[in-house]
Design an enzyme around this catalytic site. Structure first.
Site, PDB file in Angstrom:
ATOM      1  CG  ASP A 290      -1.779   1.203   1.330  1.00  0.00           C
ATOM      2  OD1 ASP A 290      -2.624   1.365   0.435  1.00  0.00           O
ATOM      3  OD2 ASP A 290      -1.608   2.007   2.279  1.00  0.00           O
ATOM      4  CD  GLU A 332      -2.238   2.304  -3.509  1.00  0.00           C
ATOM      5  OE1 GLU A 332      -3.012   3.164  -3.940  1.00  0.00           O
ATOM      6  OE2 GLU A 332      -1.560   2.476  -2.482  1.00  0.00           O
TER       7      GLU A 332
END
Ligand code: GLC
Length: 652
Positions: A290, A332
């Protein structure tokens, strides 16, 4: 339903006799020291190299040894089933690139109640053809608002309302048996203010203060701010937060309760290495890294995608290759297309970092084509992207749990005679339904008056006009917008990579009208497009004439057609064909087995593709692999494409 005799899913793979190999098994088989050694010998150079880049040649060897100790421990603790999975994947290293991969992403509670409930939904996922499931953050977050779980308070326990770590492991086993890989988020740019490291830092423990970026006054924060953008200008302006207990300013790129960790401190790396191996041993197959771009800070830059980010990934990747090679990394990184490739491994990091990355640019261009009913910008922008590294795979998507940021580059817009800002603004307004003729029901997210930037929230059905059509009951409008949605999905299924459906979109589910009712969600309209799966609608997927049936069937069918076409293996690059009609996007994939040509009419009118092109590309004789039907030609010798038609063609 469109039926196609040509598209038969590949037959199940034959399995060898059950007793084969049993005479060779010593102590029941299982992992061996030899295997560990062999992997270590193979990947140690990558590990060490990354550590040297990050912490210098003096500290690197000792750190490497600490990591190898952890690796050995995790290897010994790994279950026999997962060790077998590792071996299988080492024999099929391209598993993510296989055309049969189809993904689904959801919040556990919104899709299935809890982890145990999810097991019951496996048949539903299989019906949709899913082989990759991304469950949104489910490790224990802070109480109250937690950015949809992206503020983790404890990486070693599951949100109590969803279940336990054992339930997670159990779910992973069930998914594996059903042929589905499990993806979880690894939030590694920040932790919740309530995480133990942050608690200790506030209690005055100097070792833990070093886990964060803390400043006694505004001098350095102000200097950094000069070149830092704002991620949430609306509800979390600025990148630093004053904390009384800490008696300092702490770096908080996202919300003030999400504290960025300091990866320049090797202790942070060791902590995350351990967390990764523990999650891998619970059966997680893919870790979604992330907000990876933000992990390294450097004065005078936007602190995104600094070279050290890739060295960190290289170290973590080498570690998983030693312990659990079936585990893949997904970056990401929602960054400009030109800045994306390093996350998939370029230069010295080639083949050493993430396996998957979001194709944000494709997603944005899909929406841009559909709003403008014109492919010229997309053809230019997508056609000029440098090729991705061979072993890497795109994650393709029509939308995800986040807003759509209108990442149209000024240079690309200018190249086709558009103004970048004007077009971005048009798209945001189009999908918010602010333009005459727009059926969009999106919401404006994070309007930034300083830059006049607007981002967009909304479920696919709401953005594309299917929600408005369904509400009006106009069957022609429903059919037309469903065709447009099918075209959007055909682009992500036909691109090469892992197409991922966001929960609800497979049923044409609209925005959640009650998104703001939940405490903590009021200001974050991304919750509009993270609806609870509508069970009544899901039941309608078997009832012809319903929107749910139409959309679900289209997706199942796209998945089946895709799985039967080796041309869609993700190792092959998608190229953009010449634009003969600004309403038709042509994609071309040259696989050693033959050529694939995708035709996409992004307009609501009938268009034609010149017959000479069909001959030039060798697909004039092809049937359409989506419908099984022969091509339709007009009197002038051109191929006819009805509104929003898609054709998947191949050379003989
Ligand atoms: C990622 C997530 C997003 C979250 C942010 C902070 O971008 O996709 O939902 O807000 O990271 O963790």
């Amino acid at each position: 339903m469109r039926h196609n005799a040509l598209v038969t899913p590949p037959p199940p793979r034959p399995t060898p006799p059950a007793a084969a190999g049993s005479r060779l098994a010593v102590d029941g088989g299982g992992p061996t020291a030899e295997m560990f050694r062999a992997r270590l010998v193979r990947w140690w150079p990558d590990l060490l190299e990354g550590l040297v880049d990050l912490y210098g040649p003096e500290r690197a060897p000792a750190l490497g040894e600490r990591l190898v100790d952890l690796a050995e421990e995790a290897y010994a603790a790994r279950s026999p089933g997962l060790h077998s999975r590792d071996l299988e994947r080492m024999l099929a290293p391209h598993w993510l690139q296989d055309p049969s991969m189809v993904g689904y992403a959801a919040y556990t509670e919104r899709f299935a109640g809890n982890l145990a409930g999810l097991v019951d939904q496996i048949p539903y996922l299989r019906e949709l053809g899913v082989r990759y499931l991304h469950l949104m953050p489910l490790l224990r977050p802070r109480d109250g608002d937690n950015d949809g779980g992206y503020a983790v308070a404890d990486y070693r326990s599951v949100r109590p309302d969803l279940g336990t770590m054992d339930d997670l492991a159990e779910l992973a086993t069930e998914l594996h048996e059903a042929g589905i890989s499990l993806t979880l988020d690894l939030v590694l740019n920040h932790v919740a203010r309530e995480h133990d490291w942050a608690v200790r830092a506030r209690a005055g423990d100097p070792a833990y203060r070093e886990y964060f970026h803390v400043f006694p006054d505004r001098q350095l924060p102000d200097a950094y701010e000069r070149t830092l953008p704002e991620v949430f200008p609306d509800f979390a302006p600025g990148n630093f937060t004053w904390d009384d207990e800490l008696d300092g300013w702490v770096w908080t790129t996202f919300n003030e309760w999400q504290w960025d960790v300091n990866w320049a401190n090797p202790e942070v790396l060791v902590e995350y290495a351990q967390i990764i191996l523990e999650l891998a041993n619970r059966g997680v197959d893919v870790l979604r890294l992330d907000a990876i771009a933000f992990m390294w800070k450097r004065m005078g830059t936007d602190c995104q995608g600094e070279p050290e980010v890739h060295s960190i990934t290289q170290v973590l990747k080498a570690l998983t290759r030693i312990v659990c090679p079936s585990v893949a990394f997904k970056a990401e990184a929602i960054v400009a297309p030109t800045k994306l490739l390093p996350y998939l491994g370029t230069g010295v990091h080639t083949g050493k970092v993430s396996d998957l990355a979001y194709h944000n640019s494709l997603m944005v261009q899909i929406w841009s084509m559909l709003a403008a009913r014109d492919v010229r910008l997309a053809a230019h922008a997508l056609g000029n992207l440098p090729p991705k590294p061979l072993a890497a795979t795109w994650l393709t998507y029509v939308r995800c749990h986040d807003d759509i940021g209108w990442a149209i580059m000024d240079e690309d817009a200018a190249a086709v005679g558009l103004g970048g800002h004007a077009h971005r603004s048009f798209l945001a307004r189009w999908y918010a339904g602010e333009f005459p003729g727009s059926p969009g029901r999106g919401l404006v997210f994070q309007y930034n008056p300083a830059t006049d930037d607007r981002r967009t929230s909304g479920a696919a059905a709401s953005l594309i006009g299917l929600e408005a059509a369904e509400e009006s009951g106009d069957t022609a409008a429903i059919a037309l917008t469903a065709d447009a949605l099918r075209l959007a999905h055909a682009l992500i299924y036909g691109w090469g990579g892992v197409p991922v459906i966001w929960s609800g979109d497979e049923l044409g589910q609209p925005n959640d009208p009650h998104w703001a009712d939940e405490p903590g969600h009021e200001e974050d309209n991304r919750w509009a497009h993270r609806p609870r799966l509508d069970r009544a609608r899901a039941a309608e997927r078997h009832t012809p004439g319903t929107v749910a049936h139409r959309v679900f069937t289209d997706l199942v069918h796209l998945g089946e057609a895709r799985a039967a076409l080796p041309h869609l293996h993700a190792g092959v690059e998608t190229h953009i064909g010449p634009v003969d009609d600004p309403g038709i996007l042509v994609t071309v994939r040259d696989h050693p087995i033959g050529r694939f040509v995708g035709l996409h009419n992004v307009t609501a009118q009938r268009r034609t593709w010149p017959g000479h092109r069909a001959h030039e590309y060798g697909v004039a004789e092809s049937v359409d692999h989506l419908s099984g039907a022969a091509l339709e030609w007009d009197a002038g010798g051109n191929i006819v494409l009805e509104p929003y038609a898609v054709r998947w063609l191949t050379t003989p």
